[in-house]
Design a protein around this motif. Structure first.
Motif, short mmCIF file in Angstrom:
data_model
loop_
_atom_site.label_atom_id
_atom_site.label_comp_id
_atom_site.label_asym_id
_atom_site.label_seq_id
_atom_site.Cartn_x
_atom_site.Cartn_y
_atom_site.Cartn_z
N VAL A 1 2.72 -0.88 11.96
CA VAL A 1 1.28 -0.71 12.13
C VAL A 1 0.66 -2.08 12.36
CG1 VAL A 1 -0.84 0.17 11.13
CG2 VAL A 1 1.33 1.30 10.62
N SER A 2 0.03 -2.26 13.50
CA SER A 2 -0.55 -3.56 13.83
C SER A 2 -1.81 -3.85 13.02
CB SER A 2 -0.87 -3.65 15.32
OG SER A 2 -1.70 -2.58 15.72
N TYR A 3 -2.10 -5.13 12.84
CA TYR A 3 -3.31 -5.62 12.18
C TYR A 3 -3.41 -5.19 10.71
CZ TYR A 3 -4.39 -6.07 17.12
OH TYR A 3 -4.31 -6.36 18.46
N GLY A 4 -2.28 -4.87 10.05
CA GLY A 4 -2.30 -4.52 8.64
C GLY A 4 -3.13 -3.31 8.30
N ARG A 5 -3.15 -2.32 9.18
CA ARG A 5 -4.00 -1.14 8.99
C ARG A 5 -3.24 0.04 8.37
NH1 ARG A 5 -8.80 -1.38 12.68
NH2 ARG A 5 -8.70 -3.40 13.72
N GLY A 6 -2.26 -0.28 7.52
CA GLY A 6 -1.45 0.77 6.92
C GLY A 6 -2.24 1.82 6.17
N ARG B 1 3.61 1.94 15.99
CA ARG B 1 4.63 1.70 17.00
C ARG B 1 5.99 2.10 16.44
NH1 ARG B 1 0.66 1.28 19.33
NH2 ARG B 1 -0.12 -0.35 20.73
N PHE B 2 6.80 2.77 17.27
CA PHE B 2 8.17 3.05 16.87
C PHE B 2 8.91 1.74 16.64
CE2 PHE B 2 7.55 7.11 19.30
CZ PHE B 2 7.81 7.98 18.25
N MET B 3 9.78 1.72 15.65
CA MET B 3 10.65 0.56 15.44
C MET B 3 11.94 0.80 16.19
SD MET B 3 10.02 -0.27 11.39
CE MET B 3 11.02 -1.75 11.47
N THR B 4 12.37 -0.18 16.99
CA THR B 4 13.55 -0.01 17.84
C THR B 4 14.47 -1.21 17.72
OG1 THR B 4 12.55 -1.07 19.78
CG2 THR B 4 12.16 1.29 19.51
N ILE C 1 3.64 -3.20 1.62
CA ILE C 1 3.87 -3.81 2.92
C ILE C 1 2.81 -3.25 3.86
CG2 ILE C 1 5.50 -4.13 4.82
CD1 ILE C 1 7.74 -3.65 2.83
N SER C 2 1.88 -4.08 4.28
CA SER C 2 0.67 -3.61 4.96
C SER C 2 0.92 -3.07 6.37
CB SER C 2 -0.36 -4.74 5.03
OG SER C 2 0.14 -5.83 5.78
#
Length: 212
Positions: free
Chosen positions: A26-31, A99-102, A72-73
């Motif tokens: 998750v970008s920008y710590g927006r978890g 985003r998918f982790m690849t 983990i943000s």
């Protein structure tokens, strides 16, 4: 191989219709924002979190509230088919931050330097169901006694597999690793292979046995 045991999916193959646990960056710590949106939609998900005390703005200097904050943000685990998760993240903010982790698999036999930039030749990481269920239970049971560590910090340390025979983790499997100065410190680790390690505080030796 059963879908419960799968650890990755070829990014260029059609959706097989099975549900998996997908670790999502998750970008920008927006978890937390993403997790709240998933919860509102009734989507099964998990965000490793802990309780923290924060000022209760507008309620006086001495007022405070207990809040859940992600450990983990930028990491959220989402359960669903690949199509369902893709539709979620393509449906606008805040889920578009996922985003998918690849990773690039050498088994495809491609040596072109642009290989790792080509999504069609990469594999999407998924977490086996049993492994994910154990990880969730460990984190929930031991919030005050668990430290989450990036897997890359631990994978070089030799470990032995153990099974718990007593205590809150009875029936679960973990890895005992020796780390620290001259590898003198013995630690219990619950791994999500390649992603994250849940390190438990001291656990008496009598509570687990080595797996031969």
């Amino acid at each position: 191989m059963k879908c419960e045991e799968v650890t990755s999916l070829h990014a260029n193959m059609p959706d097989d219709g099975n549900s998996y646990w997908f670790p999502m960056r998750v970008s920008y710590g927006r978890g937390i924002v993403v997790a709240e949106s998933l919860h509102a939609r009734g989507v099964k998900h998990f965000v490793p979190s802990r309780e923290t005390v924060a000022p209760n703005n507008g309620k006086g200097q001495d007022s405070a509230v207990v809040k859940e904050v992600p450990i983990i943000s930028n990491l959220v685990f989402v359960y669903g088919t690949r199509t369902e998760v893709r539709e979620l993240k393509n449906g606008g903010e805040p889920l578009s931050y996922m985003r998918f982790m690849t990773y690039g698999s050498r088994e495809d036999g491609v040596s072109n330097p642009t290989y790792f930039e080509n999504l069609s030749l990469r594999r999407i990481i998924v977490v086996p169901k049993k492994e994910m269920e154990q990880f969730i239970k460990v984190v929930e049971l031991g919030k005050e006694h668990i430290t989450l560590i990036p897997y890359e910090e631990m994978f070089r340390h030799y470990g032995k597999r153990v099974r718990f025979v007593d205590g809150p983790f009875k029936g679960m499997e973990a890895v005992v690793r020796r780390i620290g100065k001259k590898n003198k410190n013995k630690k219990i680790h619950f791994d999500i292979d390649g992603l994250i390690v849940a390190e438990a505080d001291y656990i008496p030796r009598k509570m687990y046995e080595l797996i031969e």
